[in-house]
Design a protein around this motif. Sequence first.
Motif, mmCIF file in Angstrom:
data_model
loop_
_atom_site.group_PDB
_atom_site.id
_atom_site.type_symbol
_atom_site.label_atom_id
_atom_site.label_comp_id
_atom_site.label_asym_id
_atom_site.label_seq_id
_atom_site.Cartn_x
_atom_site.Cartn_y
_atom_site.Cartn_z
ATOM 1 N N GLU A 1 -4.341 4.631 12.431
ATOM 2 C CA GLU A 1 -4.995 3.379 12.053
ATOM 3 C C GLU A 1 -5.447 2.627 13.314
ATOM 4 O O GLU A 1 -6.542 2.062 13.351
ATOM 5 C CB GLU A 1 -4.031 2.542 11.211
ATOM 6 C CG GLU A 1 -4.680 1.491 10.347
ATOM 7 C CD GLU A 1 -5.608 2.024 9.267
ATOM 8 O OE1 GLU A 1 -5.664 3.257 9.052
ATOM 9 O OE2 GLU A 1 -6.314 1.215 8.661
ATOM 10 N N ILE B 1 4.297 0.981 1.785
ATOM 11 C CA ILE B 1 4.020 0.123 2.943
ATOM 12 C C ILE B 1 4.138 -1.344 2.544
ATOM 13 O O ILE B 1 3.233 -1.883 1.904
ATOM 14 C CB ILE B 1 2.583 0.385 3.485
ATOM 15 C CG1 ILE B 1 2.301 1.893 3.661
ATOM 16 C CG2 ILE B 1 2.323 -0.420 4.752
ATOM 17 C CD1 ILE B 1 2.844 2.499 4.915
ATOM 18 N N PRO B 2 5.239 -2.009 2.929
ATOM 19 C CA PRO B 2 5.330 -3.456 2.669
ATOM 20 C C PRO B 2 4.247 -4.197 3.461
ATOM 21 O O PRO B 2 3.640 -3.612 4.365
ATOM 22 C CB PRO B 2 6.725 -3.829 3.201
ATOM 23 C CG PRO B 2 7.471 -2.548 3.327
ATOM 24 C CD PRO B 2 6.436 -1.495 3.604
ATOM 25 N N GLN C 1 -3.438 -6.979 10.228
ATOM 26 C CA GLN C 1 -3.689 -6.780 8.793
ATOM 27 C C GLN C 1 -3.414 -5.377 8.296
ATOM 28 O O GLN C 1 -3.143 -5.188 7.115
ATOM 29 C CB GLN C 1 -5.158 -7.099 8.479
ATOM 30 C CG GLN C 1 -5.417 -8.580 8.348
ATOM 31 C CD GLN C 1 -6.815 -8.862 7.849
ATOM 32 O OE1 GLN C 1 -7.429 -8.014 7.206
ATOM 33 N NE2 GLN C 1 -7.308 -10.031 8.139
ATOM 34 N N ARG C 2 -3.571 -4.378 9.165
ATOM 35 C CA ARG C 2 -3.639 -2.993 8.668
ATOM 36 C C ARG C 2 -2.617 -2.027 9.237
ATOM 37 O O ARG C 2 -2.360 -0.977 8.624
ATOM 38 C CB ARG C 2 -5.014 -2.394 9.023
ATOM 39 C CG ARG C 2 -6.144 -3.026 8.301
ATOM 40 C CD ARG C 2 -7.472 -2.730 8.996
ATOM 41 N NE ARG C 2 -7.704 -1.318 9.262
ATOM 42 C CZ ARG C 2 -8.798 -0.883 9.911
ATOM 43 N NH1 ARG C 2 -9.708 -1.730 10.337
ATOM 44 N NH2 ARG C 2 -8.951 0.410 10.120
ATOM 45 N N VAL C 3 -2.114 -2.282 10.431
ATOM 46 C CA VAL C 3 -1.305 -1.254 11.091
ATOM 47 C C VAL C 3 0.156 -1.376 10.631
ATOM 48 O O VAL C 3 0.722 -2.475 10.643
ATOM 49 C CB VAL C 3 -1.437 -1.382 12.621
ATOM 50 C CG1 VAL C 3 -0.550 -0.362 13.325
ATOM 51 C CG2 VAL C 3 -2.897 -1.171 13.037
ATOM 52 N N PRO C 4 0.746 -0.255 10.174
ATOM 53 C CA PRO C 4 2.098 -0.316 9.591
ATOM 54 C C PRO C 4 3.197 -0.543 10.634
ATOM 55 O O PRO C 4 3.853 0.397 11.095
ATOM 56 C CB PRO C 4 2.247 1.018 8.860
ATOM 57 C CG PRO C 4 1.305 1.943 9.543
ATOM 58 C CD PRO C 4 0.165 1.106 10.059
ATOM 59 N N ILE C 5 3.343 -1.818 10.977
ATOM 60 C CA ILE C 5 4.383 -2.276 11.907
ATOM 61 C C ILE C 5 5.027 -3.496 11.258
ATOM 62 O O ILE C 5 4.323 -4.318 10.667
ATOM 63 C CB ILE C 5 3.775 -2.676 13.267
ATOM 64 C CG1 ILE C 5 3.026 -1.502 13.900
ATOM 65 C CG2 ILE C 5 4.853 -3.197 14.221
ATOM 66 C CD1 ILE C 5 2.203 -1.873 15.121
ATOM 67 N N PHE D 1 -3.275 6.581 4.248
ATOM 68 C CA PHE D 1 -3.332 5.665 3.104
ATOM 69 C C PHE D 1 -3.949 6.388 1.917
ATOM 70 O O PHE D 1 -4.894 7.176 2.068
ATOM 71 C CB PHE D 1 -4.164 4.423 3.445
ATOM 72 C CG PHE D 1 -3.458 3.457 4.355
ATOM 73 C CD1 PHE D 1 -2.278 2.831 3.946
ATOM 74 C CD2 PHE D 1 -3.956 3.165 5.613
ATOM 75 C CE1 PHE D 1 -1.611 1.933 4.792
ATOM 76 C CE2 PHE D 1 -3.307 2.274 6.460
ATOM 77 C CZ PHE D 1 -2.135 1.660 6.047
ATOM 78 N N ARG E 1 0.870 -1.176 0.000
ATOM 79 C CA ARG E 1 0.000 0.000 0.000
ATOM 80 C C ARG E 1 0.907 1.226 0.000
ATOM 81 O O ARG E 1 2.128 1.102 0.164
ATOM 82 C CB ARG E 1 -0.891 0.027 1.238
ATOM 83 C CG ARG E 1 -1.805 -1.186 1.311
ATOM 84 C CD ARG E 1 -2.649 -1.187 2.582
ATOM 85 N NE ARG E 1 -3.753 -0.237 2.475
ATOM 86 C CZ ARG E 1 -4.641 -0.021 3.470
ATOM 87 N NH1 ARG E 1 -4.514 -0.661 4.613
ATOM 88 N NH2 ARG E 1 -5.623 0.843 3.317
ATOM 89 N N ILE F 1 -5.124 -5.218 13.689
ATOM 90 C CA ILE F 1 -3.748 -4.716 13.847
ATOM 91 C C ILE F 1 -2.821 -5.496 12.929
ATOM 92 O O ILE F 1 -1.987 -4.925 12.216
ATOM 93 C CB ILE F 1 -3.290 -4.826 15.319
ATOM 94 C CG1 ILE F 1 -3.970 -3.751 16.165
ATOM 95 C CG2 ILE F 1 -1.758 -4.708 15.428
ATOM 96 C CD1 ILE F 1 -3.686 -3.860 17.663
ATOM 97 N N VAL G 1 2.335 -5.751 6.222
ATOM 98 C CA VAL G 1 2.595 -5.467 7.641
ATOM 99 C C VAL G 1 2.654 -6.775 8.435
ATOM 100 O O VAL G 1 2.003 -7.758 8.086
ATOM 101 C CB VAL G 1 1.550 -4.493 8.228
ATOM 102 C CG1 VAL G 1 1.540 -3.194 7.439
ATOM 103 C CG2 VAL G 1 0.163 -5.111 8.285
ATOM 104 N N THR G 2 3.436 -6.770 9.504
ATOM 105 C CA THR G 2 3.648 -7.998 10.284
ATOM 106 C C THR G 2 3.680 -7.722 11.777
ATOM 107 O O THR G 2 4.399 -8.378 12.526
ATOM 108 C CB THR G 2 4.967 -8.682 9.847
ATOM 109 O OG1 THR G 2 6.039 -7.731 9.984
ATOM 110 C CG2 THR G 2 4.922 -9.161 8.424
ATOM 111 N N GLY G 3 2.869 -6.747 12.216
ATOM 112 C CA GLY G 3 2.841 -6.438 13.648
ATOM 113 C C GLY G 3 2.106 -7.511 14.436
ATOM 114 O O GLY G 3 1.578 -8.467 13.877
ATOM 115 N N GLY G 4 2.058 -7.293 15.756
ATOM 116 C CA GLY G 4 1.343 -8.231 16.623
ATOM 117 C C GLY G 4 2.288 -9.236 17.244
ATOM 118 O O GLY G 4 3.460 -9.243 16.951
#
Lengths: 80, 135
Positions: free
Chosen positions: B54, A74-75, B112-116, A58, A51, B110, A77-80
């Motif tokens: 977000e 925006i590659p 799916q969408r949050v830029p981390i 966005f 994105r 989070i 995302v892989t948070g969490g």
Amino acid sequence: MPNIELQYFAQLQDEVGRAHERRHTSAPTAAALYDELRAAYGFALAPACMRVAINAAFAPWEQPLGEGDHVVFIPPVTGG
Amino acid sequence: MADAPVDISALRRALMVPEAGGFCSFEGWVRETNEGQTVSGIDYNAFVPLALTEGQAIVQEVKQRFAICRATAMHRTGYLPVGETAVWIGVSAAHRDAAFSACRYIIDEIKQRVPIWKKEHYASGEVGWVPCHTL
């Protein structure tokens, strides 16, 4: 040609070798700018899985770029 | 978004309102293995201004979709060793169904969408960006 403020994250930052860049570009849209950067830096990621954020929101890939715009690709995302 | 450890008990306390009958939380920790490799820690990289907007949008969405009282979410940035809390979600509600559902919704969104982005550091000394995940 407008000046664009680029900020790079994750694997894009590694591929470019820095986090920030100010770039003069004739690319009319975010999509065209990504193509230009991909040719310059050899980004592995295809835009289809990414994105783009313009001025910290966005935005559509086809959004026209203006003077001073801040652009972040925006590659996945892989948070969490 | 926090670049240092956060007092989880304070986050929990902020959810305690008289109309709530309970709360549900999800805590994500740095795990010692991923895809068969031994992990020593994870470096979290975030585009903070957009991650904040977000994240706030996700919290607003759960307030509209579920009958909840309060919701909050915290995500760390920087290098975290194995066992450290990387993400914390808490939701209070009058009844448990809404609390569980809203908590699940927030962590899923989070991811799916949050830029981390996660950069894993392996015991072998190698590092690698986690390619992507949907769950």
